[in-house]
Design a protein around this motif. Sequence first.
Motif, mmCIF file in Angstrom:
data_model
loop_
_atom_site.group_PDB
_atom_site.id
_atom_site.type_symbol
_atom_site.label_atom_id
_atom_site.label_comp_id
_atom_site.label_asym_id
_atom_site.label_seq_id
_atom_site.Cartn_x
_atom_site.Cartn_y
_atom_site.Cartn_z
ATOM 1 N N LEU A 1 30.362 38.561 26.208
ATOM 2 C CA LEU A 1 29.880 38.387 24.791
ATOM 3 C C LEU A 1 28.776 39.225 24.546
ATOM 4 C CD1 LEU A 1 30.425 34.582 23.714
ATOM 5 C CD2 LEU A 1 31.773 36.848 23.226
ATOM 6 N N GLY B 1 22.889 35.507 23.720
ATOM 7 C CA GLY B 1 22.110 34.498 23.342
ATOM 8 C C GLY B 1 20.707 34.530 24.067
ATOM 9 N N ASP B 2 20.507 32.974 24.301
ATOM 10 C CA ASP B 2 19.316 33.062 25.285
ATOM 11 C C ASP B 2 19.853 32.417 26.469
ATOM 12 O OD1 ASP B 2 16.205 31.829 25.056
ATOM 13 O OD2 ASP B 2 17.394 30.672 26.490
ATOM 14 N N GLY C 1 23.929 28.714 29.098
ATOM 15 C CA GLY C 1 24.165 30.259 29.657
ATOM 16 C C GLY C 1 24.281 30.209 31.195
ATOM 17 N N ILE D 1 30.578 29.861 11.914
ATOM 18 C CA ILE D 1 30.143 31.182 11.909
ATOM 19 C C ILE D 1 30.720 31.799 13.245
ATOM 20 C CG2 ILE D 1 28.256 32.593 11.543
ATOM 21 C CD1 ILE D 1 27.216 29.268 11.232
HETATM 22 C C1 LIG Z 1 28.479 30.086 26.925
HETATM 23 S S1 LIG Z 1 27.852 29.924 25.479
HETATM 24 C C2 LIG Z 1 26.478 30.773 25.396
HETATM 25 C C3 LIG Z 1 25.426 30.651 24.458
HETATM 26 C C4 LIG Z 1 24.186 31.560 24.442
HETATM 27 N N1 LIG Z 1 23.573 31.568 25.842
HETATM 28 C C5 LIG Z 1 23.232 31.445 23.423
HETATM 29 O O1 LIG Z 1 22.184 31.103 23.377
HETATM 30 O O2 LIG Z 1 23.807 31.752 22.294
HETATM 31 C C6 LIG Z 1 28.822 30.798 24.504
HETATM 32 C C7 LIG Z 1 29.055 30.196 22.944
HETATM 33 O O3 LIG Z 1 27.949 30.463 22.235
HETATM 34 C C8 LIG Z 1 28.483 30.683 20.853
HETATM 35 N N2 LIG Z 1 28.101 32.249 20.524
HETATM 36 C C9 LIG Z 1 27.678 33.308 21.260
HETATM 37 N N3 LIG Z 1 27.534 34.410 20.567
HETATM 38 C C10 LIG Z 1 27.981 34.113 19.484
HETATM 39 C C11 LIG Z 1 28.103 34.698 18.092
HETATM 40 N N4 LIG Z 1 27.688 36.136 18.081
HETATM 41 N N5 LIG Z 1 28.759 34.248 17.155
HETATM 42 C C12 LIG Z 1 29.005 33.021 17.122
HETATM 43 N N6 LIG Z 1 28.730 32.174 18.002
HETATM 44 C C13 LIG Z 1 28.441 32.664 19.335
HETATM 45 C C14 LIG Z 1 29.666 30.263 20.876
HETATM 46 O O4 LIG Z 1 30.084 29.054 20.504
HETATM 47 C C15 LIG Z 1 30.081 30.613 22.220
HETATM 48 O O5 LIG Z 1 31.246 29.843 22.565
#
Ligand SMILES: C[S@@+](CC[C@H](N)C(=O)[O-])C[C@H]1O[C@@H](n2cnc3c(N)ncnc32)[C@H](O)[C@@H]1O
Length: 245
Positions: free
Chosen positions: A35, A86-87, A92, A192
Amino acid sequence: MTVYLVGAGPGDADLLTIRAARLLANAQVVVHDRLIGPGVLDVINPDAIRYDVGKLPGLSQSQERINQLLITLGREYEHVVRLKGGDPFVFGRGGEEVRALTDNSIRVDVVPGISSAFGAPLLAGIPVTHRGLSHGVTVVTGRSLKGSSIDFSKLANPDITLVVLMGVERRRDIATALIKGGLSPSTPIATIEWASTSSERVQRGSLDGLGELQVVAPAVLVIGPVAELATNHVETLIADLALQP
Ligand SMILES: C[S@@+](CC[C@H](N)C(=O)[O-])C[C@H]1O[C@@H](n2cnc3c(N)ncnc32)[C@H](O)[C@@H]1O
């Protein structure tokens, strides 16, 4: 020899920190997740070796193999970036990677990123806390781990915003449990998808309709009165703040 665990933010390259962008521009090797936005990948040093360790859901490599790859690269190169969506420390598995590396005497430096847990609601115009509407925010995963899953009925609290990551699949069960726990079926919700990217889509509704909404992963679910607020409420928010210095 350092492995930098770098947060990539929710997708838009403009949401990278300056430190993250500098580290990517100087990296010899980058190991990244699925992602990661294309704009973020463009920031990487063009001469860097790249490893995509999660091309498709379900086909992503096991964490153990990723850890092993990071250890091998950390021993061989001066400047390795492990780029995570993300973070790195919000769902993560960043903590596991740090431990695997430090257990093998490899220096690790962790760089925070904007988590989708906060960035996605914000980009949809939703303040996760708001005076008079929400005193706090709980961030949870909607996915169960090894047969155990969170009892959402215990998280039912109308004064606290609930932000659910990885909750698309179980959204119907989550809504049912929260209503069973005492949340009103009319509690506002928002979903979202693909926040900060060109595919971003925001839907709003009520808790009893969450199961019926067509939602595509990756998405963040926001549950609570603040989910009703939208960018066009910004004037109201500003007016509220002006009244309550
Ligand atoms: C494995 S987790 C990782 C989260 C990541 N470390 C963070 O801080 O955003 C993956 C989840 O993060 C969320 N996610 C990550 N990127 C996203 C985005 N651009 N829009 C919406 N949800 C997102 C979704 O719920 C997805 O299933």
